[in-house]
Design an enzyme around this catalytic site. Structure first.
Site, short mmCIF file in Angstrom:
data_model
loop_
_atom_site.label_atom_id
_atom_site.label_comp_id
_atom_site.label_asym_id
_atom_site.label_seq_id
_atom_site.Cartn_x
_atom_site.Cartn_y
_atom_site.Cartn_z
CB CYS A 101 19.56 -15.11 -9.68
SG CYS A 101 19.58 -13.88 -10.80
CG ASP A 128 20.97 -16.81 -20.22
OD1 ASP A 128 20.84 -17.91 -20.95
OD2 ASP A 128 20.28 -15.98 -20.11
CG ASP A 164 -23.43 0.51 23.15
OD1 ASP A 164 -23.19 0.18 22.29
OD2 ASP A 164 -24.58 0.88 23.62
CG ASP A 207 20.34 -8.26 -13.29
OD1 ASP A 207 20.71 -8.97 -12.46
OD2 ASP A 207 19.31 -8.52 -14.29
CE LYS A 249 22.94 -15.27 -11.66
NZ LYS A 249 23.79 -14.14 -12.49
CD1 TRP A 250 15.86 -20.97 -9.88
CD2 TRP A 250 16.41 -23.27 -9.34
NE1 TRP A 250 14.79 -21.92 -9.95
CE2 TRP A 250 15.18 -23.16 -9.72
CE3 TRP A 250 16.96 -24.13 -8.98
CZ2 TRP A 250 14.09 -24.52 -9.46
CZ3 TRP A 250 16.37 -25.63 -8.77
CH2 TRP A 250 14.98 -25.39 -9.09
CG ASP A 251 18.20 -15.72 -13.57
OD1 ASP A 251 17.58 -14.96 -12.77
OD2 ASP A 251 19.06 -15.18 -14.46
CG ASN A 276 16.09 -13.48 -16.02
OD1 ASN A 276 16.27 -12.53 -15.44
ND2 ASN A 276 16.67 -14.77 -16.26
NE ARG A 335 16.50 -11.62 -20.34
CZ ARG A 335 17.71 -12.31 -19.85
NH1 ARG A 335 17.55 -13.54 -19.30
NH2 ARG A 335 19.05 -11.76 -20.14
C1 DGJ Z 1 19.59 -12.12 -14.93
C2 DGJ Z 1 20.59 -12.09 -13.92
O1 DGJ Z 1 20.46 -11.27 -12.59
C3 DGJ Z 1 21.90 -11.95 -14.46
O2 DGJ Z 1 22.78 -11.99 -13.46
C4 DGJ Z 1 22.28 -12.80 -15.29
O3 DGJ Z 1 22.02 -14.17 -15.10
C5 DGJ Z 1 21.12 -12.90 -16.56
N1 DGJ Z 1 19.67 -13.02 -15.78
C6 DGJ Z 1 20.94 -13.99 -17.62
O4 DGJ Z 1 20.10 -14.12 -18.40
#
Ligand code: DGJ
Length: 731
Positions: A530, A371, A53, A552, A480-482, A484, A447
């Protein structure tokens, strides 16, 4: 069948090779959790639940005044809402009548072979060698007819159970999910558990923290729209006494790339509950009658053999069951050089070719143009969204540039940041309403860029089409596909005002659709993820990306910590790591040895290296290939913890048949005239003799000796020396 249903006892036992998970349809058809641990037979473990209980914990009405029947003090598979269980909950649903109530009881189940899949969300798949069985168990609220299907796929040989939940609105009115977790995991006694998580920050991702549970609710979460640098969607609950080699460890990894939450509560009776799923902050999801809502999946593992085994269970699974790309196993990944830290935005086609020519002598096999190649981008103020080549910089055009690189014998890679838009871009001028901005307010810039509303179909289609056009225009080998920035200003112009709480999750679903349309349609391209480094490094992303840029921060000594932390769940083969010009006091050989604890590459201006440096790089690129199989497919052991005051940091990659290993040792703090240091190996065959090649001067010793006495590490040597000990079993 890895799943055994005992009809009399109404228990389900889910067996992997070394573990058992048991649940039971209990009194009043509530589904009880009984066990997760080392393999047991299919006996009914209901005897573990003792009822008392428990004052102030309430009893469901139909327990008929049975004061010992309190959901607050019983382990469950999924929680109810407002039924007297006051712990953290797995569901918060507002019904059509405005009430917040859910009283889910078992109604049915089915079992089948193969893993479950989810609508619009990534899941793990079975390889030819896997035995995978699935249980789907449905609980229902009898009044609202809201159903939750609990999904369990048991990957027998891998010791992994994948779980998720699917909500089905079987009623006649729209419901609103305010919170819906992928899993609920109850422990009857959790007072000796520690929580391990991977917090961090930009440039310092996935550091490790471990702390004992006390009577509080612990939250590990991201509200940033990405899984984030700050927290990773992985936690472990481990016995206080657990170390690398011994002790119970439970791992939980959420396959999700947006805002998430994991909560752990140690309650008044020392019961422990863990829930994990989509973050409920700024979340409210309408589910109309007849509709479903799927949660992301969670990958769970258990071992009593310590943290190393837990990590290796994940490593092995991630290497085999998440990503079907040929670059995971069939095709070896090339040594790459990336232009970012070499040139930032300041390059043209000639500079790319110059770097490629110099890099070729370093053993580099691919150059990646980062970039700055598109629109009119010369800094971070413009052009995101305008995915066409900047012919002022790439004067010869993309196909001709790629051809020049290919003529040098190198492959070519390129950078994108698909989800973003610059205000100074043709895309934003044409479609300002595609950016996430709340009407009447100006959006937060980060950014100098805004996020696109990728929950919208037309935005997804634009990105798929414009990016595929570039990919199909030249011989591109790698992308590389980022991303930010974090996501703010959640708003979608195509959703009504009362559904804006869906945007954050719809963003993630939209992103997966875009990735399906670009990545899955280009099986010959190698994709690396990324997010300003490792800000979205998670198991969902790894179903698309064979590797993820770790950080980075390319300082080698910082990377020792980053790799150590990441290795709790992520294998070497997924961790993007480069040799850069940062930390000039660290020798190139040491930087390279550290980058080999990842996917290896360079991030510097090759035209500025002298002959000796080029030659050192060439040798290290050769070693990357020599040790590729060990590093990419071997079992990984953390041998020394860089978060402690150690003089050496070390790790080991061991072939799964124990015939070979690479032990890497980095001296980080060898004081003058100090004691002799030893590194003890792990996982070797104790009976085998190993010859230590590389820096080991062909010393021969038994696995037993190497594990229990260790390898002596030379002293009075230059700072930051790396030793590569290549152990080979002697016939
Ligand atoms: C952030 C990434 O981590 C870097 O390696 C580089 O690709 C920059 N962006 C470019 O803007």
């Amino acid at each position: 069948m890895a799943i055994v249903f005992n009809e009399n006892k109404r228990t389900f036992s889910l067996h992997t090779a070394k573990t058992t998970y048991q649940l039971k349809i209990g009194n009043l058809n509530y589904v009880k959790h009984l066990y997760y641990g080392t393999t047991i037979e299919d006996e009914d473990l209901i005897y573990l639940i003792r009822r008392y209980d428990r004052g102030f914990s309430g009893n469901p009405y139909d327990s008929l005044k049975e004061r010992t029947f309190s959901l607050d003090a019983q382990p469950q598979e999924f929680t109810t809402q407002q039924q007297g269980d006051f712990r953290i909950n797995s569901i918060e649903v507002q019904n059509g009548d405005g009430s917040f109530s859910f009283n889910g009881r078992y109604v049915s189940h089915k079992m089948y072979s193969g893993p479950f899949t989810l609508n619009g969300l990534p899941t793990a798949y079975a390889t030819e060698d896997d035995t995978v069985d699935t249980l789907e168990l449905v609980i229902e609220d009898a009044i609202t007819k809201v159903q939750v299907t609990l999904l369990y796929s048991v990957f027998e040989e891998k010791d992994i159970i994948m779980r998720a939940a699917r909500v089905h609105n079987g009623g006649t009115e729209t419901i609103r999910l305010k919170r819906i977790m992928s899993i609920n995991m109850d422990y009857m006694n959790g007072k000796n558990l520690d929580i391990v998580s991977l917090p961090g920050r930009y440039g310092q991702e996935r550091q490790v923290e471990r702390q004992p549970l006390t009577h509080h609710v612990y939250k590990v979460r991201s509200g940033r729209g990405i899984s984030s640098h700050q927290q990773n969607p992985f936690i472990a609950l481990v016995d206080r006494s657990a170390n690398e080699l011994y002790g119970s460890c439970y791992g939980f990894a959420l396959m999700y790339s947006g805002s998430f939450i994991a909560e752990v509560e140690l309650d008044q009776y020392d019961q422990c509950r863990l829930v994990m799923g989509v973050n409920d902050r700024l979340f409210s999801y309408a589910v109309a009658p007849g509709e479903d809502f799927d949660t992301p999946a969670v990958l769970m593992t258990y071992t009593h053999k310590g943290l190393s085994r837990m990590s290796n269970n994940y490593h092995h699974f991630i290497r085999h069951n998440l990503n079907r790309s040929k670059f995971v196993r069939e095709v070896r990944r090339p040594v790459l050089i990336n232009t970012w830290e070499a040139a930032f935005f300041d390059f043209d086609d000639k500079k790319i070719v110059e770097i490629a020519k110099a890099a070729k002598n370093m053993g580099v096999e691919m150059i990646v143009m980062d970039d700055g190649w598109f629109g009119k981008r010369d800094d971070d103020n413009s052009s995101l969204g305008d995915w066409h080549v900047n012919e002022k910089k790439i004067k010869c055009g993309l196909p001709a540039l790629v051809q020049q690189i290919n003529d040098l014998g190198l492959k070519f890679g390129i950078w994108f940041e698909p989800e973003m838009v610059s205000e100074d871009s043709d895309l934003y001028r044409a479609h300002p309403d595609w950016a996430m901005e709340i009407p009447g307010r100006r959006a937060v810039r980060s950014r100098n860029q805004l996020a696109l509303d990728v929950s919208r179909r037309e935005v997804q289609d634009y990105l798929i089409e414009s990016i595929n056009k570039i990919l199909d225009s030249a011989n591109i080998y790698y992308v590389k596909w980022d991303i930010n920035r974090a996501i703010t200003d959640l708003w979608s112009n195509v959703l009504p005002s009362d559904r804006q709480g869906e945007v954050s999750h719809r963003y993630v679903l939209g992103l997966y659709r875009i990735m399906d349309g670009i990545i899955k349609t280009h099986p010959d391209i190698m994709f690396e993820g990324c997010a300003g480094g490792g800000g979205r490094f998670d198991t969902a992303m790894l179903t698309y990306f064979v590797q993820y840029w770790s950080s980075d921060n390319t300082k080698p000594l910082d990377n020792l910590k980053l790799h150590y932390g990441s290795s709790f769940i992520y294998p070497v083969s997924t961790m993007g790591a480069h040799v850069s010009a940062a930390s000039p006091m660290v020798p190139i050989e040491t930087k390279a040895a550290i980058a080999m604890c990842g996917t290896f590459g360079y991030e510097l201006d090759a035209t500025k290296l002298d002959k000796d440096q080029i030659e050192s790089c060439r040798k290290m690129s050769e070693l990357y290939h020599k040790y590729y199989d060990l590093n990419f497919y071997g079992d990984y052991y953390r041998l020394a913890n860089p978060f402690e005051q150690v003089n050496l940091v070390a790790w080991e990659c061991l072939a799964r048949d124990k015939s070979e290993a690479l032990v890497t040792v980095i001296t980080v703090n060898l004081t003058v005239n100090g004691p002799q240091e030893y590194i003890k190996c792990r996982g070797l065959d104790p009976k085998k003799k190993y010859r230590i090649e590389g820096d080991g001067n062909n010393l021969v010793a038994s696995g037993m000796a190497l594990m229990h006495a260790g390898i002596p590490i030379p002293r009075e040597i230059p700072e930051f020396t790396a030793f590569l000990y290549h152990l080979k079993a002697v016939e």
